[in-house]
Design an enzyme around this catalytic site. Structure first.
Site, PDB file in Angstrom:
ATOM      1  N   ASN A  12       2.078  -9.811  47.318  1.00 50.61           N
ATOM      2  CA  ASN A  12       0.764 -10.178  46.798  1.00 50.61           C
ATOM      3  C   ASN A  12       0.771 -11.683  46.469  1.00 50.61           C
ATOM      4  O   ASN A  12       1.445 -12.117  45.542  1.00 50.61           O
ATOM      5  CB  ASN A  12       0.489  -9.343  45.533  1.00 50.61           C
ATOM      6  N   LYS A  15       0.242 -12.829  42.817  1.00 50.41           N
ATOM      7  CA  LYS A  15       1.384 -12.653  41.917  1.00 50.41           C
ATOM      8  C   LYS A  15       2.505 -13.634  42.254  1.00 50.41           C
ATOM      9  O   LYS A  15       3.092 -14.258  41.374  1.00 50.41           O
ATOM     10  CB  LYS A  15       1.923 -11.218  42.012  1.00 50.41           C
ATOM     11  N   ASP A  69       6.334  -5.213  37.849  1.00 50.52           N
ATOM     12  CA  ASP A  69       5.201  -4.295  37.850  1.00 50.52           C
ATOM     13  C   ASP A  69       4.403  -4.549  36.581  1.00 50.52           C
ATOM     14  O   ASP A  69       4.979  -4.786  35.519  1.00 50.52           O
ATOM     15  CB  ASP A  69       5.671  -2.845  37.925  1.00 50.52           C
ATOM     16  N   GLY A 153      -7.291  -9.962  39.867  1.00 48.30           N
ATOM     17  CA  GLY A 153      -7.264  -8.649  39.215  1.00 48.30           C
ATOM     18  C   GLY A 153      -8.275  -8.546  38.079  1.00 48.30           C
ATOM     19  O   GLY A 153      -9.460  -8.855  38.227  1.00 48.30           O
ATOM     20  N   TYR A 154      -7.776  -8.142  36.914  1.00 43.41           N
ATOM     21  CA  TYR A 154      -8.645  -7.941  35.753  1.00 43.41           C
ATOM     22  C   TYR A 154      -8.839  -9.225  34.943  1.00 43.41           C
ATOM     23  O   TYR A 154      -9.410  -9.176  33.855  1.00 43.41           O
ATOM     24  CB  TYR A 154      -8.042  -6.847  34.849  1.00 43.41           C
ATOM     25  N   ASP A 155      -8.374 -10.362  35.444  1.00 43.58           N
ATOM     26  CA  ASP A 155      -8.469 -11.618  34.682  1.00 43.58           C
ATOM     27  C   ASP A 155      -9.892 -11.947  34.195  1.00 43.58           C
ATOM     28  O   ASP A 155     -10.046 -12.451  33.080  1.00 43.58           O
ATOM     29  CB  ASP A 155      -7.932 -12.802  35.500  1.00 43.58           C
ATOM     30  N   LYS A 175      -2.918 -20.001  31.573  1.00 38.62           N
ATOM     31  CA  LYS A 175      -2.705 -18.540  31.502  1.00 38.62           C
ATOM     32  C   LYS A 175      -1.233 -18.210  31.289  1.00 38.62           C
ATOM     33  O   LYS A 175      -0.891 -17.318  30.524  1.00 38.62           O
ATOM     34  CB  LYS A 175      -3.217 -17.884  32.792  1.00 38.62           C
ATOM     35  N   HIS A 180       1.414 -11.971  30.000  1.00 40.88           N
ATOM     36  CA  HIS A 180       2.455 -10.960  30.203  1.00 40.88           C
ATOM     37  C   HIS A 180       3.487 -11.440  31.223  1.00 40.88           C
ATOM     38  O   HIS A 180       4.689 -11.385  31.004  1.00 40.88           O
ATOM     39  CB  HIS A 180       1.776  -9.669  30.671  1.00 40.88           C
ATOM     40  N   ARG A 181       2.981 -11.961  32.380  1.00 43.93           N
ATOM     41  CA  ARG A 181       3.898 -12.365  33.464  1.00 43.93           C
ATOM     42  C   ARG A 181       4.662 -13.630  33.065  1.00 43.93           C
ATOM     43  O   ARG A 181       5.860 -13.743  33.319  1.00 43.93           O
ATOM     44  CB  ARG A 181       3.099 -12.579  34.761  1.00 43.93           C
TER      45      ARG A 181
END
Ligand code: IMP
Length: 195
Positions: A12, A15, A69, A153-155, A175, A180-181
């Protein structure tokens, strides 16, 4: 110490580019080998799925591999979509369809009840079987409507507590400071340095 080379399991591009920014100077990312079959992500949790991917790429390439993940947990939905975040609106759902489904499920839910978090588990797997595991979490809430053009995504609907009210999609590289990432891969980078 030489910078370690890691084969990255994700194909992806959204990512991979975020991970490359966070791990710059800490690891060299090698693209996933051409022709590698897709990994079935049927684990019960994020760690299971990250391990399935890291293990498959490590075995296929014979080299150290890194996989992650991520899941979005929404409290009022009892933690959904969680491990099903990629396919919340169906197996081939687009980012936009997933966002629309979240907003539909939260229709009428007051701001104070829209709390949520992103969680990432990142794993490096070595051919000798040993692993490094790192976790990252960011708390926040789901906005009333999508805002911003960046990220993925959900950003557009996730507002982190540290972000002064902006969605992740309204931020650039900022960000990564509290995502999280960003948190999971900075922690992994630290482990790589002391491994
Ligand atoms: P994955 O399993 O790590 O690929 O993530 C599952 C799904 O979560 C993705 O398809 C995206 O829809 C969503 N997602 C993952 N990371 C992020 C992020 O950083 N921001 C917004 N959505 C994300």
């Amino acid at each position: 110490m030489p910078i370690p080379e890691l084969v990255i399991a994700s194909a992806n591009p959204d990512k991979v580019s975020e991970i490359a920014v966070v791990l710059q100077k800490l690891a060299v990312l090698i693209p996933r080998p051409e022709g590698m079959p897709d990994v079935v992500e049927d684990g019960e949790n994020l760690e299971d799925n990250a391990r399935l991917k890291a293990l498959a790429v490590c075995e296929f390439s014979g080299r150290p591999a890194v996989a992650d993940d991520t899941g979005l947990e929404i409290d009022v939905l009892n933690g959904a979509p969680g491990v099903f975040s990629a396919r919340f609106a169906g197996s081939d759902a687009t980012y936009q369809q997933n966002v629309e489904k979240v907003l539909a499920e939260l229709d009428g839910v007051q701001m104070g009840q829209r709390t949520a978090r992103f969680k990432t588990v990142a794993i490096v797997r070595y051919p000798d079987g040993h692993e490094l595991i790192a976790n990252g979490t960011v708390e926040g809430h789901i906005s009333l409507s999508p805002l911003g053009e960046q990220g993925f995504g959900y950003d557009p609907i996730f507002v982190p507590v540290e972000g002064e009210g902006a969605t992740f999609a309204q931020m650039g590289h900022e960000k990564h400071r509290f995502s999280h990432r960003g948190r999971a891969f900075r922690s992994l980078g630290y482990m790589l340095g002391s491994n």
